[in-house]
Write an enzyme that holds these catalytic residues in place. Structure first.
Site, PDB file in Angstrom:
ATOM      1  N   ALA A 116       7.871  -9.181  -2.781  1.00 35.89           N
ATOM      2  CA  ALA A 116       7.980 -10.636  -2.634  1.00 35.89           C
ATOM      3  C   ALA A 116       6.984 -11.389  -3.511  1.00 35.89           C
ATOM      4  O   ALA A 116       7.270 -12.488  -3.984  1.00 35.89           O
ATOM      5  CB  ALA A 116       7.772 -11.013  -1.170  1.00 35.89           C
ATOM      6  N   THR A 139       0.835  -1.199   0.000  1.00 33.86           N
ATOM      7  CA  THR A 139       0.000   0.000   0.000  1.00 33.86           C
ATOM      8  C   THR A 139       0.873   1.253   0.000  1.00 33.86           C
ATOM      9  O   THR A 139       0.832   2.062  -0.938  1.00 33.86           O
ATOM     10  CB  THR A 139      -0.931  -0.028   1.239  1.00 33.86           C
ATOM     11  OG1 THR A 139      -1.499  -1.342   1.347  1.00 33.86           O
ATOM     12  CG2 THR A 139      -2.047   0.992   1.101  1.00 33.86           C
ATOM     13  N   MET A 162     -11.887  -2.993   1.574  1.00 33.92           N
ATOM     14  CA  MET A 162     -12.149  -1.798   0.754  1.00 33.92           C
ATOM     15  C   MET A 162     -12.824  -0.654   1.502  1.00 33.92           C
ATOM     16  O   MET A 162     -13.135   0.371   0.890  1.00 33.92           O
ATOM     17  CB  MET A 162     -12.974  -2.137  -0.505  1.00 33.92           C
ATOM     18  CG  MET A 162     -12.356  -3.285  -1.294  1.00 33.92           C
ATOM     19  SD  MET A 162     -13.302  -3.711  -2.764  1.00 33.92           S
ATOM     20  CE  MET A 162     -12.652  -5.349  -3.074  1.00 33.92           C
ATOM     21  N   HIS A 206      -5.896  -4.672  11.319  1.00 32.03           N
ATOM     22  CA  HIS A 206      -5.475  -3.277  11.326  1.00 32.03           C
ATOM     23  C   HIS A 206      -4.194  -3.059  12.133  1.00 32.03           C
ATOM     24  O   HIS A 206      -3.983  -1.981  12.701  1.00 32.03           O
ATOM     25  CB  HIS A 206      -6.607  -2.392  11.879  1.00 32.03           C
ATOM     26  CG  HIS A 206      -7.821  -2.346  11.002  1.00 32.03           C
ATOM     27  ND1 HIS A 206      -8.996  -1.741  11.381  1.00 32.03           N
ATOM     28  CD2 HIS A 206      -8.045  -2.821   9.748  1.00 32.03           C
ATOM     29  CE1 HIS A 206      -9.890  -1.854  10.396  1.00 32.03           C
ATOM     30  NE2 HIS A 206      -9.338  -2.506   9.408  1.00 32.03           N
ATOM     31  N   GLN A 253      -6.509   2.263   5.960  1.00 37.12           N
ATOM     32  CA  GLN A 253      -5.838   2.436   4.668  1.00 37.12           C
ATOM     33  C   GLN A 253      -5.774   3.892   4.205  1.00 37.12           C
ATOM     34  O   GLN A 253      -4.767   4.293   3.609  1.00 37.12           O
ATOM     35  CB  GLN A 253      -6.432   1.542   3.583  1.00 37.12           C
ATOM     36  CG  GLN A 253      -7.866   1.835   3.199  1.00 37.12           C
ATOM     37  CD  GLN A 253      -8.262   1.085   1.912  1.00 37.12           C
ATOM     38  OE1 GLN A 253      -7.424   0.818   1.046  1.00 37.12           O
ATOM     39  NE2 GLN A 253      -9.525   0.737   1.779  1.00 37.12           N
TER      40      GLN A 253
HETATM   41  C1  LIG Z   1      -7.910  -9.004   5.141  1.00 42.60           C
HETATM   42  C2  LIG Z   1      -7.690  -7.543   5.400  1.00 42.60           C
HETATM   43  C3  LIG Z   1      -8.789  -6.678   5.419  1.00 42.60           C
HETATM   44  C4  LIG Z   1      -8.597  -5.307   5.647  1.00 42.60           C
HETATM   45  N1  LIG Z   1      -9.667  -4.458   5.524  1.00 42.60           N
HETATM   46  C5  LIG Z   1      -9.446  -3.121   5.542  1.00 42.60           C
HETATM   47  C6  LIG Z   1     -10.475  -2.211   5.186  1.00 42.60           C
HETATM   48  O1  LIG Z   1     -11.597  -2.597   4.817  1.00 42.60           O
HETATM   49  N2  LIG Z   1     -10.192  -0.884   5.230  1.00 42.60           N
HETATM   50  C7  LIG Z   1      -8.962  -0.411   5.609  1.00 42.60           C
HETATM   51  O2  LIG Z   1      -8.787   0.809   5.671  1.00 42.60           O
HETATM   52  N3  LIG Z   1      -7.970  -1.257   5.940  1.00 42.60           N
HETATM   53  C8  LIG Z   1      -8.171  -2.592   5.874  1.00 42.60           C
HETATM   54  N4  LIG Z   1      -7.137  -3.444   6.126  1.00 42.60           N
HETATM   55  C9  LIG Z   1      -5.834  -2.885   6.554  1.00 42.60           C
HETATM   56  C10 LIG Z   1      -5.053  -2.202   5.443  1.00 42.60           C
HETATM   57  O3  LIG Z   1      -5.236  -2.874   4.221  1.00 42.60           O
HETATM   58  C11 LIG Z   1      -3.575  -2.164   5.860  1.00 42.60           C
HETATM   59  O4  LIG Z   1      -3.465  -1.409   7.055  1.00 42.60           O
HETATM   60  C12 LIG Z   1      -2.670  -1.511   4.834  1.00 42.60           C
HETATM   61  O5  LIG Z   1      -2.881  -2.047   3.563  1.00 42.60           O
HETATM   62  C13 LIG Z   1      -1.214  -1.685   5.255  1.00 42.60           C
HETATM   63  O6  LIG Z   1      -0.358  -1.066   4.323  1.00 42.60           O
HETATM   64  P1  LIG Z   1       1.216  -1.192   4.454  1.00 42.60           P
HETATM   65  O7  LIG Z   1       1.817  -0.393   3.363  1.00 42.60           O
HETATM   66  O8  LIG Z   1       1.611  -0.856   5.860  1.00 42.60           O
HETATM   67  O9  LIG Z   1       1.550  -2.734   4.312  1.00 42.60           O
HETATM   68  P2  LIG Z   1       1.176  -3.741   3.072  1.00 42.60           P
HETATM   69  O10 LIG Z   1       0.168  -3.137   2.175  1.00 42.60           O
HETATM   70  O11 LIG Z   1       0.862  -5.054   3.665  1.00 42.60           O
HETATM   71  O12 LIG Z   1       2.520  -3.823   2.235  1.00 42.60           O
HETATM   72  C14 LIG Z   1       3.690  -4.511   2.621  1.00 42.60           C
HETATM   73  C15 LIG Z   1       4.305  -5.087   1.349  1.00 42.60           C
HETATM   74  O13 LIG Z   1       5.663  -5.419   1.575  1.00 42.60           O
HETATM   75  C16 LIG Z   1       5.929  -6.670   0.993  1.00 42.60           C
HETATM   76  N5  LIG Z   1       7.063  -7.250   1.727  1.00 42.60           N
HETATM   77  C17 LIG Z   1       7.123  -7.475   3.062  1.00 42.60           C
HETATM   78  N6  LIG Z   1       8.335  -7.957   3.395  1.00 42.60           N
HETATM   79  C18 LIG Z   1       9.050  -8.023   2.245  1.00 42.60           C
HETATM   80  C19 LIG Z   1      10.370  -8.437   1.945  1.00 42.60           C
HETATM   81  N7  LIG Z   1      11.208  -8.841   2.906  1.00 42.60           N
HETATM   82  N8  LIG Z   1      10.784  -8.418   0.654  1.00 42.60           N
HETATM   83  C20 LIG Z   1       9.944  -7.983  -0.334  1.00 42.60           C
HETATM   84  N9  LIG Z   1       8.680  -7.569  -0.094  1.00 42.60           N
HETATM   85  C21 LIG Z   1       8.249  -7.589   1.180  1.00 42.60           C
HETATM   86  C22 LIG Z   1       4.638  -7.437   1.170  1.00 42.60           C
HETATM   87  O14 LIG Z   1       4.566  -8.548   0.325  1.00 42.60           O
HETATM   88  C23 LIG Z   1       3.608  -6.351   0.880  1.00 42.60           C
HETATM   89  O15 LIG Z   1       3.313  -6.246  -0.493  1.00 42.60           O
HETATM   90  C24 LIG Z   1      -7.286  -4.807   5.912  1.00 42.60           C
HETATM   91  C25 LIG Z   1      -6.190  -5.673   5.895  1.00 42.60           C
HETATM   92  C26 LIG Z   1      -6.375  -7.025   5.631  1.00 42.60           C
HETATM   93  C27 LIG Z   1      -5.162  -7.926   5.612  1.00 42.60           C
END
Ligand SMILES: Cc1cc2nc3c(=O)[nH]c(=O)nc-3n(C[C@H](O)[C@H](O)[C@H](O)COP(=O)(O)OP(=O)(O)OC[C@H]3O[C@@H](n4cnc5c(N)ncnc54)[C@H](O)[C@@H]3O)c2cc1C
Ligand SMILES: *[C@@H]1O[C@H](CO)[C@@H](O)[C@H](O)[C@H]1NC(C)=O
Ligand SMILES: *[C@@H]1O[C@H](CO)[C@@H](O)[C@H](O)[C@H]1NC(C)=O
Ligand SMILES: *[C@@H]1O[C@H](CO)[C@@H](O)[C@H](O)[C@H]1NC(C)=O
Ligand SMILES: *[C@@H]1O[C@H](CO)[C@@H](O)[C@H](O)[C@H]1NC(C)=O
Ligand SMILES: *[C@@H]1O[C@H](CO)[C@@H](O)[C@H](O)[C@H]1NC(C)=O
Ligand SMILES: *[C@@H]1O[C@H](CO)[C@@H](O)[C@H](O)[C@H]1NC(C)=O
Ligand SMILES: *[C@@H]1O[C@H](CO)[C@@H](O)[C@H](O)[C@H]1NC(C)=O
Ligand SMILES: *[C@@H]1O[C@H](CO)[C@@H](O)[C@H](O)[C@H]1NC(C)=O
Ligand SMILES: *[C@@H]1O[C@H](CO)[C@@H](O)[C@H](O)[C@H]1NC(C)=O
Length: 616
Positions: free
Chosen positions: A71, A51, A141, A550, A596
């Site tokens: 990954a 994200t 979403m 979350h 998100q």
């Molecule tokens: C099932 C589910 C439902 C949700 N529903 C909602 C919702 O309805 N509304 C809302 O606001 N939020 C929701 N959330 C929460 C929200 O989606 C997350 O808080 C947000 O997407 C997190 O973003 P991020 O950038 O911190 O991490 P992420 O989007 O998880 O990104 C981390 C990325 O890093 C990559 N990565 C990690 N380690 C490595 C490595 N060592 N090497 C290469 N790549 C790596 C991962 O593969 C991933 O693509 C939900 C989450 C989930 C799992």
């Protein structure tokens, strides 16, 4: 599959990386020299195409050479309709939180928690996106913003008033594109959406699509009425203007309104990149370590492992940006020598920056359901019947409408009202007083499901959005292949137990209200009539609670000198140069509700910090 064109338009660097593995990983000069010779050097390297990561990669590549390393691959290929169709958002089998969930290593990291002593000793599967788009490709979403008081608390905790809601608004706006509801498709006058269009500014060109479901579940309209009946009227402005507590709303969703498909950071930001030739996307590649020069304490690149097992090095001339998520980021910092010195020493990892806060301060919100039979139709019921399901699929494909176009959408927020609150222990009351007055303690999600006999069930789900329990994440070795240990610490703070009991009572009150008596067929299915005393209700909550996914706060932003702070207010890691963390892990607090919108906002803000400092 509609999104397959994405794959050809994104710049996929799947074959380029040859072998710099001749380089000696302890010799900075030699790695840099070899990388430059082979063209494996960039201005910025972004770890994680999730994200926040794709926002960073997209914005930085407008003016610099960037590699983003992910990954996973493309979810349109690896998970098809389950990922793209809103009505299937929670249907992917691997999203089960049971310990014996069906694994899907193409899409999910497969993290299992430590046994939770205050949640019936259960081990929880905690899904996290492993795909371009990250968890924005798995989420449900729901899009809304936190409260003014929550961001003010954030600003005060980190001593930086650029984090107030009014100062952040431009970054929420810069990331999103709003489309008003299509009332013809929704076709439900009693679920008319109320919103404040000035919360968005499409002139800023934000790529993330924010719109409304093209379908309203009949049972959900009754759940909305149930929540209104307990004193939570529908907001007249919606949930994007900084006020949540005391109201309900049909909320905005990250759905592309044209075809009613998921809008993720991949379909929005990655597709939107102005200058593709400046961005290399390395999919199916793990970053196993951040390279840090031991003398200057400067991050200068990453160690990567590709699908064929080859180990390579890539060099960043400006900065390494870590966006691996709430569990992935603290894990990689520790594996790279940044974290609690005692833990690093135990695993013989050289300590570049002793930061005890890495992996601590895990905020997690738990949810507990209340369910009862109803005599109204529901989307789940339509999908469970083969005849109506065929019609629903057709409606979705032809008109981007019907149950498949919607993941469900009525939510409400409140602080537990006085009548139940007066029963809280004085310890719980004073602990909860830490939260600002506009920060709700509970979110209620009004929705529906169907039982095995095809009967609709009305659902009131309560989510603890002011949790006082804190968890942690840590490593068990210096080897990337070993899974981290995640301990959410659910219900370890006694106040969370009292709030959970009160929240379930509020859901019961809503479902028992006379306003919905004409549709509720009873008896209550979950928890069920046998669960009555506070102790029974608590035992039920402990036995069934699940995450709402979350997790946040595990590399918390804070003031320099604060022993628990990991990064400053621009995401810069304390004690190491040229390294930032930008994702949900740097939230100092998990803002109430769904995160998100704040992840996208935060990445836009820090990308702006970087671009304005290099320009000046
Ligand atoms: C099932 C589910 C439902 C949700 N529903 C909602 C919702 O309805 N509304 C809302 O606001 N939020 C929701 N959330 C929460 C929200 O989606 C997350 O808080 C947000 O997407 C997190 O973003 P991020 O950038 O911190 O991490 P992420 O989007 O998880 O990104 C981390 C990325 O890093 C990559 N990565 C990690 N380690 C490595 C490595 N060592 N090497 C290469 N790549 C790596 C991962 O593969 C991933 O693509 C939900 C989450 C989930 C799992
Ligand atoms: C790597 O460099 C270090 C320090 O110069 C040296 O001690 C070590 O032998 C080298 N290892 C290899 C495999 O070349
Ligand atoms: C590191 O590599 C450079 C270039 O290959 C070499 O000149 C230098 O001697 C090496 N330094 C050490 C400490 O091994
Ligand atoms: C997605 O669903 C549609 C409608 O059921 C179907 O035609 C299509 O084959 C599905 N695609 C995939 C990839 O599952
Ligand atoms: C709204 O939905 C109707 C019915 O499907 C459609 O004809 C119309 O074009 C849509 N309006 C917009 C603005 O998309
Ligand atoms: C809302 O309207 C729909 C018909 O459009 C109806 O089926 C449903 O029962 C109504 N809900 C409430 C709460 O009145
Ligand atoms: C929507 O679907 C139509 C028909 O399948 C397709 O031509 C169009 O490109 C899609 N639009 C978007 C924005 O995905
Ligand atoms: C990345 O790490 C995960 C977890 O250890 C592993 O399952 C996967 O195979 C690795 N991928 C690559 C490309 O090495
Ligand atoms: C208050 O607490 C007691 C015991 O803890 C419980 O029996 C009672 O039902 C509670 N009252 C309300 C209104 O929740
Ligand atoms: C995580 O929290 C649990 C429960 O408080 C505690 O027992 C454990 O030691 C903590 N682990 C780390 C690494 O901080």
């Amino acid at each position: 599959m509609r999104s397959s064109s994405l794959i050809t338009t994104a710049s996929l660097l799947s074959t380029v990386v040859g072998a710099i593995n001749a380089a000696n990983s302890t010799n900075t000069t030699s790695i840099k020299k070899n990388a430059a010779l082979l063209g494996f050097d960039y201005d910025y390297i972004v770890i994680g195409g999730g994200t926040a990561g794709l926002v960073m990669a997209s914005r930085l590549s407008e003016t610099a050479r960037v590699a983003v390393i992910e990954a996973g691959g493309y979810y349109e290929v690896d998970n098809g309709n389950y990922s793209t169709v809103p009505g299937l958002a929670l249907a992917s089998p691997f999203l089960s939180t049971a310990e014996d969930y069906p694994a899907n290593p193409k899409m999910d990291w497969g993290f299992l928690s430590a046994s939770q002593p205050h949640a019936s000793d259960r081990i929880i599967h905690y899904p996290q996106g492993k795909t371009l788009g990250g968890s924005s490709a798995l989420n449900t979403m729901a899009y809304h913003r936190g409260t003014k008081g929550a961001y003010q608390l954030w600003a005060d905790l980190v001593a930086d008033q650029s984090y107030t809601f009014s100062n952040l608004l431009k970054y929420f706006q810069k990331s999103s594109h709003f489309t008003a509801p299509n009332l013809t498709k929704r076709n439900t006058p009693n679920a008319t959406v109320q919103y404040d269009a000035t919360a968005f500014d499409n002139a800023l060109g934000g790529p993330l699509q924010v719109s409304y479901s093209n379908y309203v579940d009949t049972t959900a309209t009754w759940m909305a009425r149930a929540l209104q009946s307990i004193g939570l009227p529908e907001s007249t402005v919606g949930f994007n203007s900084g006020v949540l507590s005391g109201f309900g709303a049909w909320i905005t969703m990250t759905i592309d309104p044209v075809n009613a498909t998921r809008s993720s950071s991949q379909t929005s930001y990655l597709e939107h990149v102005a200058n593709h030739k400046n961005l290399d996307v390395l999919s199916h590649t793990n970053v196993t370590r951040i390279l840090i020069d031991p003398f200057s304490k400067t991050a200068f690149g990453v160690e990567i492992v590709r699908q064929n097992g080859a180990v390579n090095f890539l060099v960043a001339n400006e900065e390494v940006i870590l966006s691996a998520g709430a569990f992935g980021s603290p894990r990689l910092l520790m594996l790279s020598g940044i974290g609690p010195a005692d833990v690093l020493k135990e695993h013989r990892i050289p300590v570049f920056s002793n930061l005890p806060g890495v992996g601590q301060n895990l905020w997690d919100q738990v949810l507990v359901p209340v369910e009862t039979g109803v005599n109204t139709p529901s989307g789940a019921q339509v999908e469970a019947n083969p005849v109506t399901n065929a019609e629903a699929i057709n409606e979705y494909l032809k008109d981007a409408a019907g149950p498949y176009s919607s993941p469900g959408a009525y939510i409400a927020f409140e602080k537990i009202p006085q009548e139940l609150r007066s029963n809280f222990s004085s310890e719980a009351q004073s602990a909860l007083a830490w939260f600002p007055s506009d920060w709700p303690e509970v979110e209620y999600v009004g929705g529906s499901t169907v039982n095995s006999d095809g009967v609709s069930q009305g659902v009131c789900t309560a989510v603890l959005v002011a949790p006082l329990s804190r968890g942690n994440v840590t490593i068990v070795s210096s080897n990337f292949a070993d899974q981290p240990v995640i301990d959410m610490g659910w219900f370890s703070h006694p106040a969370d137990r009292e709030v959970a009991v009160a929240a379930i009572k509020r859901c019961r009150e809503a479902l028992a209200s006379k306003e919905v008596a004409s549709v509720v067929t009873g008896p209550e299915v979950v928890p069920g009539a046998s669960i009555q005393t506070d102790d029974e209700i608590l035992a039920f909550a402990e036995a069934v609670a699940t995450p709402i996914f979350h997790a946040a706060g595990t590399c918390a932003m804070g003031k320099k000198g604060d022993p628990n702070a990991v990064v400053d207010t621009q995401g810069r890691v304390f004690g190491v140069n040229s390294l930032r963390v930008v994702d949900s892990s740097i939230f100092p607090i998990a803002i109430p509700g769904h995160p998100q919108s704040s992840v996208y906002m935060l990445a836009e803000k820090i990308a702006d910090d970087i671009k304005s400092s290099t320009c000046s």
